[in-house]
Scaffold this motif. Structure first.
Motif, PDB file in Angstrom:
ATOM      1  N   PRO A   1     -19.547  -4.585  -5.900  1.00  0.00           N
ATOM      2  CA  PRO A   1     -18.830  -5.706  -6.504  1.00  0.00           C
ATOM      3  C   PRO A   1     -19.279  -7.042  -5.923  1.00  0.00           C
ATOM      4  N   GLY A   2     -19.421  -8.017  -6.807  1.00  0.00           N
ATOM      5  CA  GLY A   2     -19.782  -9.357  -6.364  1.00  0.00           C
ATOM      6  C   GLY A   2     -21.263  -9.604  -6.250  1.00  0.00           C
ATOM      7  N   THR A   3     -22.101  -8.609  -6.594  1.00  0.00           N
ATOM      8  CA  THR A   3     -23.548  -8.819  -6.531  1.00  0.00           C
ATOM      9  C   THR A   3     -24.100  -8.983  -7.937  1.00  0.00           C
ATOM     10  N   ASP A   4     -25.168  -8.261  -8.276  1.00  0.00           N
ATOM     11  CA  ASP A   4     -25.869  -8.520  -9.527  1.00  0.00           C
ATOM     12  C   ASP A   4     -25.604  -7.471 -10.596  1.00  0.00           C
ATOM     13  N   SER A   5     -24.366  -7.011 -10.712  1.00  0.00           N
ATOM     14  CA  SER A   5     -24.061  -5.947 -11.667  1.00  0.00           C
ATOM     15  C   SER A   5     -23.950  -6.437 -13.104  1.00  0.00           C
ATOM     16  N   GLY A   6     -23.774  -7.730 -13.322  1.00  0.00           N
ATOM     17  CA  GLY A   6     -23.535  -8.225 -14.671  1.00  0.00           C
ATOM     18  C   GLY A   6     -22.095  -7.961 -15.075  1.00  0.00           C
ATOM     19  N   VAL A   7     -21.835  -7.929 -16.374  1.00  0.00           N
ATOM     20  CA  VAL A   7     -20.480  -7.661 -16.871  1.00  0.00           C
ATOM     21  C   VAL A   7     -20.188  -6.181 -16.658  1.00  0.00           C
ATOM     22  N   THR A   8     -19.176  -5.892 -15.849  1.00  0.00           N
ATOM     23  CA  THR A   8     -18.855  -4.510 -15.483  1.00  0.00           C
ATOM     24  C   THR A   8     -17.544  -4.088 -16.113  1.00  0.00           C
ATOM     25  N   SER A   9     -17.576  -2.931 -16.756  1.00  0.00           N
ATOM     26  CA  SER A   9     -16.381  -2.358 -17.380  1.00  0.00           C
ATOM     27  C   SER A   9     -15.930  -1.135 -16.601  1.00  0.00           C
ATOM     28  N   VAL A  10     -14.690  -0.715 -16.816  1.00  0.00           N
ATOM     29  CA  VAL A  10     -14.176   0.486 -16.174  1.00  0.00           C
ATOM     30  C   VAL A  10     -13.296   1.241 -17.160  1.00  0.00           C
ATOM     31  N   PHE A  11     -13.554   2.533 -17.268  1.00  0.00           N
ATOM     32  CA  PHE A  11     -12.780   3.431 -18.121  1.00  0.00           C
ATOM     33  C   PHE A  11     -12.363   4.609 -17.239  1.00  0.00           C
ATOM     34  N   ALA A  12     -11.066   4.804 -17.048  1.00  0.00           N
ATOM     35  CA  ALA A  12     -10.615   5.843 -16.118  1.00  0.00           C
ATOM     36  C   ALA A  12      -9.178   6.225 -16.413  1.00  0.00           C
ATOM     37  N   GLY A  13      -8.778   7.352 -15.842  1.00  0.00           N
ATOM     38  CA  GLY A  13      -7.408   7.819 -16.003  1.00  0.00           C
ATOM     39  C   GLY A  13      -6.939   8.544 -14.763  1.00  0.00           C
ATOM     40  N   CYS A  14      -5.690   8.993 -14.794  1.00  0.00           N
ATOM     41  CA  CYS A  14      -5.152   9.767 -13.677  1.00  0.00           C
ATOM     42  C   CYS A  14      -4.063  10.691 -14.206  1.00  0.00           C
ATOM     43  N   SER A  15      -3.583  11.554 -13.345  1.00  0.00           N
ATOM     44  CA  SER A  15      -2.564  12.524 -13.731  1.00  0.00           C
ATOM     45  C   SER A  15      -1.166  11.921 -13.636  1.00  0.00           C
ATOM     46  N   PHE A  16      -0.179  12.737 -13.913  1.00  0.00           N
ATOM     47  CA  PHE A  16       1.229  12.356 -13.877  1.00  0.00           C
ATOM     48  C   PHE A  16       1.561  11.700 -12.539  1.00  0.00           C
ATOM     49  N   PRO A  17       2.361  10.618 -12.529  1.00  0.00           N
ATOM     50  CA  PRO A  17       2.685   9.905 -11.278  1.00  0.00           C
ATOM     51  C   PRO A  17       3.699  10.657 -10.423  1.00  0.00           C
ATOM     52  N   SER A  18       3.266  11.782  -9.866  1.00  0.00           N
ATOM     53  CA  SER A  18       4.177  12.630  -9.093  1.00  0.00           C
ATOM     54  C   SER A  18       4.612  11.973  -7.788  1.00  0.00           C
TER      55      SER A  18
ATOM     56  N   ALA B   1       0.823  -1.211   0.000  1.00  0.00           N
ATOM     57  CA  ALA B   1       0.000   0.000   0.000  1.00  0.00           C
ATOM     58  C   ALA B   1       0.851   1.253   0.000  1.00  0.00           C
ATOM     59  N   ARG B   2       1.986   1.201   0.684  1.00  0.00           N
ATOM     60  CA  ARG B   2       2.824   2.390   0.818  1.00  0.00           C
ATOM     61  C   ARG B   2       3.453   2.823  -0.502  1.00  0.00           C
ATOM     62  N   ILE B   3       3.582   1.912  -1.464  1.00  0.00           N
ATOM     63  CA  ILE B   3       4.195   2.312  -2.736  1.00  0.00           C
ATOM     64  C   ILE B   3       3.156   2.538  -3.842  1.00  0.00           C
ATOM     65  N   ILE B   4       1.874   2.326  -3.554  1.00  0.00           N
ATOM     66  CA  ILE B   4       0.837   2.557  -4.559  1.00  0.00           C
ATOM     67  C   ILE B   4       0.521   4.044  -4.637  1.00  0.00           C
ATOM     68  N   ASP B   5       0.491   4.563  -5.836  1.00  0.00           N
ATOM     69  CA  ASP B   5       0.170   5.974  -6.070  1.00  0.00           C
ATOM     70  C   ASP B   5      -1.149   6.328  -5.391  1.00  0.00           C
ATOM     71  N   PRO B   6      -1.218   7.417  -4.618  1.00  0.00           N
ATOM     72  CA  PRO B   6      -2.476   7.821  -3.992  1.00  0.00           C
ATOM     73  C   PRO B   6      -3.627   7.988  -4.983  1.00  0.00           C
ATOM     74  N   GLN B   7      -3.327   8.313  -6.217  1.00  0.00           N
ATOM     75  CA  GLN B   7      -4.394   8.411  -7.215  1.00  0.00           C
ATOM     76  C   GLN B   7      -5.051   7.058  -7.438  1.00  0.00           C
ATOM     77  N   HIS B   8      -4.243   6.002  -7.491  1.00  0.00           N
ATOM     78  CA  HIS B   8      -4.760   4.646  -7.649  1.00  0.00           C
ATOM     79  C   HIS B   8      -5.555   4.234  -6.411  1.00  0.00           C
ATOM     80  N   ARG B   9      -5.037   4.588  -5.236  1.00  0.00           N
ATOM     81  CA  ARG B   9      -5.716   4.232  -3.988  1.00  0.00           C
ATOM     82  C   ARG B   9      -7.118   4.846  -3.933  1.00  0.00           C
ATOM     83  N   LEU B  10      -7.182   6.169  -4.142  1.00  0.00           N
ATOM     84  CA  LEU B  10      -8.458   6.867  -3.997  1.00  0.00           C
ATOM     85  C   LEU B  10      -9.430   6.512  -5.105  1.00  0.00           C
ATOM     86  N   LEU B  11      -8.916   6.261  -6.316  1.00  0.00           N
ATOM     87  CA  LEU B  11      -9.815   5.852  -7.389  1.00  0.00           C
ATOM     88  C   LEU B  11     -10.444   4.499  -7.078  1.00  0.00           C
TER      89      LEU B  11
END
Length: 523
Positions: free
Chosen positions: A84-101, A59-69
């Protein structure tokens, strides 16, 4: 063709912003005309890694942007009643983040971190390529997981791609959004004067924003709470028809708005408000105003404009979905918040008399049709996005018999402390939202939440009784013994065919622990 066909429902929302850790708080701030630019996002330096089964060291080396997203993705699904794990069906995700500062400014400057972790570990914890695939892994999502990077238009482009995935039936449920957190964490004071004659440059802010989406027909059939309806989306690029690579293109911005209106099968006059990108730079605002005039004017009435950039600062890739969440709240409440820090119209606004910045907090009145709005996002490099939104459909009217109790309230969490906090948050929610039917609260908790090891069940006759029991813990009712013992129970069968609806409820209360790694000189 049904009016539901081709439309997408926004069924869940989550985020972190300066001065707000949830959409309800963000909306309260915006409606009150609060400026929170100088605030920082809370929770960046800590995280509930244990909840996601991630070790403290990782956890300590994961970018905070990844953590909070990841947290916000969970919350968006949970707020939709489809965790997650209930009746959502096939779930997709489209997302981004800023520079890995975080990688550049913290991890790479710490010899102990570099000695303890090889390059692959740091890549997987910080590279933008790993952003959505990690999210899909942690939440067990089986649809497309695509990282989107188009600078400031990232999250609204992600919405467009998510809608396309739903409309082609590639997925049944989709997440779209972005994170923009800069390290080191520093308040960035200033004023962003969007569309004002005194505009003198943008003020950068931090934020995370995620929405959960479903096909509208499916959302209505499933009794989902719909915040707003996406009627049409479009994305394009300005190409070379502009002064330079970093400069905006007026013609392309106008074209993407026109394309989104065409996709929505609406005319410009069907839309009464546009949430603009409006970074507060003289050139950027002038180009956007010119594009708005080309796409939405001439018209007989006035097109109202606003932008939460003035309240929050420019949230880079997270700005588009933040604007969408703002407008979803506006449509849901039929209310126009005031545009702050706007005194004198810019020359470009004066030259467009059909455009007017909304400076008063006021009720949003309907004309001949439902309330509709546009949301714009402009990316450095020329990627433009526009989304056309509409107020949600009316929910069914039910009889007193259908709403009658008793109602079984179920709560669960991974730790006793989280369970206790969940009870307090639910109690406060029932007090603050008296119009929400208790039968729907019970239904959402029964089928729209995961069941964890720490559990509590309350059999309530009405709202007052529920508030009383949540305030003073009592013994569990016999009817819930099997669930309390950890057995799987299908609660759908217990409602005797009565109409039950999913409603927004407080999400899982994360139990945060410090997981920050600072530069060597700060340790």
């Amino acid at each position: 063709m049904s009016e539901l066909d081709g439309a997408i429902a926004v069924v869940g929302m989550a985020g972190r912003w300066p001065g707000a850790n949830e959409p309800a708080r963000l909306w309260a701030n915006l409606a009150a005309g609060e400026r929170t630019i100088a605030s920082t996002v809370e929770g960046v330096t800590d995280w509930d890694a244990e909840f996601f089964g991630i070790s403290e060291e990782e956890a300590r080396i994961i970018d905070p942007q990844h953590r909070l997203l990841l947290e916000c993705a969970w919350e968006a699904m949970e707020s939709a009643g489809h965790p997650p794990g209930t009746d959502s069906g096939v779930t997709s995700v489209f997302a981004g983040c800023s520079f890995p500062s975080y990688l550049v400014n913290n991890l790479a400057t710490d010899p102990e971190v570099l000695a303890a972790h090889d390059e692959l570990e740091l890549v997987l914890a910080n590279e933008r390529d790993a952003l959505t695939s990690r999210l899909a892994y942690q939440l067990d999502l089986r649809g497309p997981s695509v990282t989107v990077q188009t600078f400031s238009s990232t999250s609204l482009v992600a919405v467009h791609l998510a809608c396309q995935s739903l409309l082609t039936e590639e997925s049944d449920f989709a997440l779209a959004g972005a994170a923009a957190i800069r390290v080191p964490l520093e308040p960035r004071p200033g004023i962003c004067r969007s569309f004002d004659a005194a505009a003198d440059g943008r003020v950068i802010g931090d934020g995370v924003a995620v929405v959960a989406l479903k096909r509208l027909a499916d959302a209505v059939a499933d009794g989902d709470h719909v915040w707003c309806v996406i009627r049409g989306t479009a994305v394009n690029n300005a190409g070379s028809a502009r002064p330079g690579y970093a400069a905006p293109g007026m013609a392309a911005q106008a074209e993407v708005m026109i394309e989104a209106l065409a996709a929505a099968e609406l005319s410009a006059e069907d839309v009464s408000y546009v949430e603009a990108h409006a970074t507060g730079t003289p050139q950027g605002d002038a180009v956007e105003l010119g594009a708005l005039e080309r796409a939405y004017c001439p018209r007989e009435d006035t097109l109202l404009l606003g932008s939460c950039t003035a309240n929050l600062g420019h949230l880079e890739g997270a700005s588009g979905v933040t604007g969408l969440i703002k407008v979803a709240s506006m449509l849901h409440n039929a209310f126009l918040p005031p545009q702050i820090d706007f005194d004198t119209p810019s020359p470009a606004l004066v030259a467009a008399p059909s455009l007017r910045v909304n400076t008063e907090a006021t009720k949003w009145t309907r004309g001949d049709g439902p309330l509709r709005a546009g949301v714009s996002s402009v990316g450095l490099g020329g990627v433009n996005a526009h989304v056309v939104l509409e107020e949600p459909p009316q929910r069914p009217v039910r009889s007193a018999e259908e709403l009658a109790g008793p109602h079984l309230i179920l709560l669960s969490a991974k730790t006793p402390a989280a369970l206790e906090e969940a009870a307090v948050r639910l109690r406060d929610h029932l007090v603050a939202e008296p119009e929400v039917e208790l039968c729907d609260v019970a239904y959402t908790l029964q089928i729209g939440r995961n069941a964890f090891k720490c559990r509590r069940a309350l059999l309530c006759t009405d709202r007052a009784h529920a508030i009383e029991l949540l305030t003073t813990p009592g013994p569990a009712p016999d009817v819930a013994e099997s669930w309390l013992a950890g057995e799987a129970v299908d609660w759908r069968a217990s409602h005797d065919g009565r109409t039950r609806l999913r409603v927004p409820l407080p999400t899982y209360p994360f139990q945060r622990r410090q997981c920050w790694v600072g530069p060597t000189e700060e340790r």
